[in-house]
Structure formats: C-alpha cells, structure tokens
Design an enzyme around this catalytic site. Sequence first.
Site, PDB file in Angstrom:
ATOM      1  N   GLY A 183      -4.992   3.627 -82.242  1.00 51.92           N
ATOM      2  CA  GLY A 183      -4.071   2.509 -82.378  1.00 51.92           C
ATOM      3  C   GLY A 183      -4.640   1.154 -82.035  1.00 51.92           C
ATOM      4  O   GLY A 183      -3.922   0.159 -82.037  1.00 51.92           O
ATOM      5  N   CYS A 184      -5.953   1.080 -81.764  1.00 53.18           N
ATOM      6  CA  CYS A 184      -6.549  -0.200 -81.369  1.00 53.18           C
ATOM      7  C   CYS A 184      -6.533  -1.214 -82.509  1.00 53.18           C
ATOM      8  O   CYS A 184      -6.308  -2.411 -82.273  1.00 53.18           O
ATOM      9  CB  CYS A 184      -7.977   0.027 -80.866  1.00 53.18           C
ATOM     10  SG  CYS A 184      -8.062   1.118 -79.427  1.00 53.18           S
ATOM     11  N   THR A 185      -6.776  -0.745 -83.732  1.00 54.19           N
ATOM     12  CA  THR A 185      -6.732  -1.656 -84.874  1.00 54.19           C
ATOM     13  C   THR A 185      -5.315  -2.174 -85.087  1.00 54.19           C
ATOM     14  O   THR A 185      -5.090  -3.376 -85.294  1.00 54.19           O
ATOM     15  CB  THR A 185      -7.247  -0.960 -86.139  1.00 54.19           C
ATOM     16  OG1 THR A 185      -8.611  -0.558 -85.939  1.00 54.19           O
ATOM     17  CG2 THR A 185      -7.172  -1.889 -87.344  1.00 54.19           C
ATOM     18  N   SER A 188      -4.540  -4.868 -82.358  1.00 50.49           N
ATOM     19  CA  SER A 188      -5.183  -6.163 -82.597  1.00 50.49           C
ATOM     20  C   SER A 188      -4.570  -6.878 -83.795  1.00 50.49           C
ATOM     21  O   SER A 188      -4.360  -8.095 -83.766  1.00 50.49           O
ATOM     22  CB  SER A 188      -6.689  -5.960 -82.817  1.00 50.49           C
ATOM     23  OG  SER A 188      -7.319  -5.534 -81.627  1.00 50.49           O
TER      24      SER A 188
END
Length: 290
Positions: A183-185, A188
């Site tokens: 879920g980092c993309t 951001s």
Amino acid sequence: MPQRTSLNDADCAIAQALDVVGDWWTLLIVRDTARGVHRFDALQRELGMSRKVLTERLKLLVDAGVLSREPYQDRPPRHEYRLTPRGRALLPVLIALQDWGDAWVLGEGEMMATTTEASQEAGRVHGLIGTRLPEIQLLDYDGELRDPVSQETAHTVLYCFPSAYARRDGYPPGWAGIPGASGCTLESCTYRDQLAEFTAAGASVHGVSTQRPDEQRAFADKEGLRFPLLSDADLTLAAALRLPTFRAAGVSRLKRLTLVVDRDRTIREAIYPITDIEASVQAALAAVRR
C-alpha cells in the site's frame, strides 16, 4: 568505576563491542541521547539512576569515543553529551533490539509492518503526542540534508512507510505476504492527489522511509510526487522517536504510521496502526485543520 570483567577475546568483535556497551545502562544512555536528551540532570531524570552510576557510564562512553562532552555554559561550567559518529553507528543496534523486543517479547514473533490497536507498540507511538521531535536532519531524494520539520508552514505531516519502488521487481520476495507492508504507492499517491488541500490548511507533507535517496527519487519521478521523500537509512528518526520497525530482505524498515508535527517540533497527532490508507490521509488532514 564499577568492576568490569574482561572477555579476553581480542579476535571477536562481539566481545570487544560488549566491553564498551555490554552494560544495559550504557545502551539506555545511547538511546536517550539519540532521543535528544543531552544534559546530565535530564538523563538522570529519564533513566532514574544514581548520579554516581551515571557519571561512571558517561565517562566510559566519552573515553570510548561514543559520546562527546561539549560545553554549553561557562559559569558554572556545564556540559552536554552528544553522540559521535561512532555513537550514531550504534543506532541500528538499538533498533534491532527494539525490533526483537516488539516481535518476541511484546509480540508473538511474527514479522509485521503493522500492529494491533491494543499493543504496547501502538501505545508507545501514541505516547509521542505532546513530545518534541529532536533537531535532526535526513537526506532528501536529491541527496541534500533537510530538516524533516518544515519551518515554512504551521504543520508538517510525516508519513512513514515501509518501502516504495519505481519497479515492481524492486520489492523483496514475499512482500505482499507481510501484514501491513503493501500500500505504499497508494499512500504516496493519495497524499499527492490531496496535496493542495494540505497546503491550503497550512501543512507540508514529507514521506519517510529507510530506502536510499536514489530509490526514493526513482519512485517520486515515476509517480509525479510534488513533495519530498526523506531517507532514514541510518535510522536517525527511528531511534530519536523509537518508531516501530521490521526487517525484510536484511533491511530495517519503518512500519506504516503518520505524525503531525507543528513548527515548534511538537508532535500533535500520531496515527498508528494504519489499516485504511485513504482514511489515514483524511485523518491527517483533519488533524491539521484542527
């Protein structure tokens, strides 16, 4: 000085290192100086140890080159204790101990990029509210040192994330199977899409991970991010705030959490654990608007 037993193993780096930092008080002093506690009386209050023992341990660390003793007042003479480069090199050791304690002493030994609401780890993060972030600097994705707290806006949103890469094959094997890692993309890009709302509310947005600046730059360029990503590869921020981490592919990585910090460096909100990424961004925006 206390009686110390020599380990008599000149060829073992572990034994030689323990001759310097093998005492548990010693590592706690390193922990607290990393947190921005530099003066004798403040260290004594934080640690609850006797003046005699603290004096002995500080002398040991100064003699070993882990701390430097720097004057801050002439009359009467007063000194602060600051981590040297040799001392800062111990930060990954502290984080590794914390990671092990979170997983195997306070937890169940499972590798996770998150935690539960009721965990002591979550309590530690929420306990940051009202405390100050020490004056530290992190490398941005251009390789320049930058204060993670903006002085140009009333608040800074620091969202800490495990790792994000420009290429899908950059992620460690089994990444999707680590609870909380994915879920980092999305995170951001959600901040990117709502950046104007944060700006209108008087807040800067900074992303933080333990990746190298070049990895962060490649990701920021690919996703068109219009705010800086900061590298905590040497774990300066993690150690300063005792942020939770986990290890994947031999690298310590920040667990996903968000801090809202005011211009005076006081932490006003801490969002952790994060189970809904888009909701966490809205929670950060609401905190700024409050």
